[in-house]
Design an enzyme around this catalytic site. Structure first.
Site, mmCIF file in Angstrom:
data_model
loop_
_atom_site.group_PDB
_atom_site.id
_atom_site.type_symbol
_atom_site.label_atom_id
_atom_site.label_comp_id
_atom_site.label_asym_id
_atom_site.label_seq_id
_atom_site.Cartn_x
_atom_site.Cartn_y
_atom_site.Cartn_z
ATOM 1 N N SER A 25 24.414 5.988 1.641
ATOM 2 C CA SER A 25 24.798 6.425 0.299
ATOM 3 C C SER A 25 25.851 5.491 -0.288
ATOM 4 C CB SER A 25 25.354 7.851 0.363
ATOM 5 O OG SER A 25 25.905 8.219 -0.881
ATOM 6 N N GLY A 30 26.635 7.279 12.980
ATOM 7 C CA GLY A 30 27.330 6.159 13.616
ATOM 8 C C GLY A 30 28.709 5.950 13.008
ATOM 9 N N GLY A 83 29.842 4.030 10.679
ATOM 10 C CA GLY A 83 29.896 3.994 9.213
ATOM 11 C C GLY A 83 30.019 5.411 8.679
ATOM 12 N N ILE A 99 20.931 4.369 18.061
ATOM 13 C CA ILE A 99 20.210 3.785 19.195
ATOM 14 C C ILE A 99 20.980 2.619 19.810
ATOM 15 C CG2 ILE A 99 17.936 4.503 18.386
ATOM 16 C CD1 ILE A 99 17.468 1.518 17.600
ATOM 17 N N ASP A 100 21.945 2.056 19.060
ATOM 18 C CA ASP A 100 22.631 0.838 19.525
ATOM 19 C C ASP A 100 23.647 1.060 20.647
ATOM 20 O OD1 ASP A 100 21.301 -0.888 17.796
ATOM 21 O OD2 ASP A 100 22.644 -0.383 16.150
ATOM 22 N N ASP A 107 26.726 1.345 20.488
ATOM 23 C CA ASP A 107 27.900 0.482 20.324
ATOM 24 C C ASP A 107 29.123 1.251 19.824
ATOM 25 O OD1 ASP A 107 26.748 1.035 17.918
ATOM 26 O OD2 ASP A 107 26.933 -0.976 17.096
ATOM 27 N N GLU A 144 13.611 -12.786 32.455
ATOM 28 C CA GLU A 144 14.179 -14.014 33.031
ATOM 29 C C GLU A 144 15.538 -14.334 32.417
ATOM 30 O OE1 GLU A 144 11.486 -13.348 35.134
ATOM 31 O OE2 GLU A 144 10.636 -13.576 33.129
ATOM 32 N N ARG A 177 5.254 -16.912 22.803
ATOM 33 C CA ARG A 177 4.649 -15.801 22.052
ATOM 34 C C ARG A 177 5.780 -14.825 21.725
ATOM 35 N NH1 ARG A 177 -1.171 -15.529 22.579
ATOM 36 N NH2 ARG A 177 -1.567 -17.607 21.747
HETATM 37 P P1 ADP Z 1 25.967 4.466 10.581
HETATM 38 O O1 ADP Z 1 26.618 5.793 10.440
HETATM 39 O O2 ADP Z 1 24.659 4.556 11.303
HETATM 40 O O3 ADP Z 1 26.921 3.427 11.123
HETATM 41 P P2 ADP Z 1 26.206 3.244 7.908
HETATM 42 O O4 ADP Z 1 27.182 2.200 8.349
HETATM 43 O O5 ADP Z 1 25.090 2.812 7.031
HETATM 44 O O6 ADP Z 1 25.515 4.009 9.113
HETATM 45 O O7 ADP Z 1 27.040 4.382 7.144
HETATM 46 C C1 ADP Z 1 26.399 5.529 6.631
HETATM 47 C C2 ADP Z 1 27.056 5.941 5.338
HETATM 48 O O8 ADP Z 1 28.436 6.283 5.567
HETATM 49 C C3 ADP Z 1 27.119 4.864 4.260
HETATM 50 O O9 ADP Z 1 25.912 4.718 3.538
HETATM 51 C C4 ADP Z 1 28.238 5.382 3.375
HETATM 52 O O10 ADP Z 1 27.769 6.380 2.499
HETATM 53 C C5 ADP Z 1 29.192 6.028 4.385
HETATM 54 N N1 ADP Z 1 30.304 5.102 4.668
HETATM 55 C C6 ADP Z 1 30.277 4.013 5.463
HETATM 56 N N2 ADP Z 1 31.475 3.370 5.449
HETATM 57 C C7 ADP Z 1 32.263 4.090 4.610
HETATM 58 C C8 ADP Z 1 33.622 3.943 4.136
HETATM 59 N N3 ADP Z 1 34.414 2.934 4.548
HETATM 60 N N4 ADP Z 1 34.095 4.872 3.286
HETATM 61 C C9 ADP Z 1 33.318 5.895 2.863
HETATM 62 N N5 ADP Z 1 32.051 6.072 3.249
HETATM 63 C C10 ADP Z 1 31.514 5.198 4.109
#
Ligand code: ADP
Length: 320
Positions: free
Chosen positions: A73, A102, A104, A127-128, A130, A188, A246
């Site tokens: 978003s 995640g 973000g 899935i990562d 991390d 490998e 490949r």
């Molecule tokens: P993930 O949660 O899988 O790491 P994203 O990094 O795409 O996925 O983050 C998901 C959503 O979280 C973003 O689209 C945004 O709406 C919100 N978001 C990410 N970073 C911020 C931020 N610094 N401040 C406010 N909202 C954030």
């Protein structure tokens, strides 16, 4: 606390449904009302809430994806977007929010908490794998097993020809999937962003194997390896050694499918733990599991601290 809401945000991961189920059932267990918010933060802004009863989460534990849908978003990155999201939560008297996603998504959740005092708890689902603060994230085990299944199939055909196979797996900035799949699939070499890729060394290793009559040669590369993606690496390998490759890019198949037992169980534990963390006032935190114990770390740790690869796995990937 009487009313909660749960949403899934960012990249989807197998096991998100199992986590929604556990969150909803634990909320009911503890006498709470719970909303599901559709499409992550987009749904918070657009007021897309739906009451979730216990029966609404029946028969979803085995399903990949997320019944609530997930989204990224851009509007939530703006103050205006977050103000609308907070106002919708307050109008509905939601007193706690569970975010399955995640780092973000957790940054977004923390912004809501700081700006509007909304109690938030994050559940790590990507899935990562991390994310700092948990041994495993929801979805990782399924993604690894999906990729491993593909590698086993590639190996059957690799053994029938004299070609080098390069399999690209997900991992833009982290090599957790590649490393696990590489060791589990007997590759490998494993090429990941965290370690320097020695293409000359890899070429001489493969040539040595071919000269000893080994026909099956597989390299696993994380999409974000600093030497390039699978296509770039294939070109460089041909330039260095004349070896033709490949390429198999696994891409989004790794996100799909029915979650493994391990992911369903982890998702169930963490969904349960998220509701308890909210009720016990432990927010803002991310719940996780380390050495079979449920953990609660500050949300910010998930983006300020970097999870390390298992050094033993690195050694195995280079030496087995
Ligand atoms: P993930 O949660 O899988 O790491 P994203 O990094 O795409 O996925 O983050 C998901 C959503 O979280 C973003 O689209 C945004 O709406 C919100 N978001 C990410 N970073 C911020 C931020 N610094 N401040 C406010 N909202 C954030």
């Amino acid at each position: 606390m009487k009313k909660l809401a749960v949403l899934t945000s960012g990249g989807d991961a197998p096991g998100m449904n199992a986590c929604i189920r556990a969150t909803v059932r634990r909320a009911h267990n503890r006498g709470l009302f719970i909303f599901g918010v559709r499409k992550g933060y987009e749904g918070l802004i657009d007021n897309d809430f739906v009451e979730l009863k216990s029966s609404d989460v029946s028969n979803i534990i085995q399903r990949g994806g997320t019944i609530l849908h997930s989204a990224r978003s851009d509007r939530f990155l703006t103050e205006e977007g977050r103000a609308r999201a907070a106002s919708n939560l307050k109008k509905r008297k939601v007193e706690g929010l569970v975010i399955i996603g995640g780092d973000g998504s957790f940054r977004g959740a923390d912004a809501l908490r700081i700006e509007y005092a909304i109690p938030v708890v994050g559940v790590p689902a990507t899935i990562d794998n991390d994310l700092w603060g948990t041994d495993l994230t929801i979805g990782f085990d399924t993604a690894v097993n999906t990729a491993l299944d593909a590698i086993d199939k590639v190996r059957d055909t690799a053994a029938a020809h004299d070609r080098l196979f390069i399999v690209e797996v997900m991992g833009r900035s982290a090599g957790f999937i590649a490393l696990e799949v590489g060791v589990g699939g007997g590759a490998e070499a494993v090429l990941i962003p965290e370690t320097e890729t020695d293409l000359e060394g890899i070429c001489s290793k493969v040539k040595g194997r071919i000269s000893r009559g080994r026909t099956s040669n597989i390299l696993v590369v994380a999409e974000g390896d600093e030497a390039g993606n699978a296509f770039e690496i294939a070109r460089k390998i041909e330039d260095i050694s004349g070896l033709k490759s490949r390429i198999t890019v696994l891409g989004h198949v790794q996100r799909g499918g029915s979650p493994t037992a391990a992911d369903r169980v982890l998702a169930s534990k963490l969904g349960w733990a998220a509701v308890d963390a909210l009720l016990e006032g432990a927010w803002p935190c991310m719940v996780g599991e380390i050495n079979s114990e449920i953990t609660r770390y500050p949300l910010a740790d998930s983006w300020t601290k970097r999870k390390k690869l298992d050094p033993l796995l690195l050694t195995l990937s280079e030496n087995l």
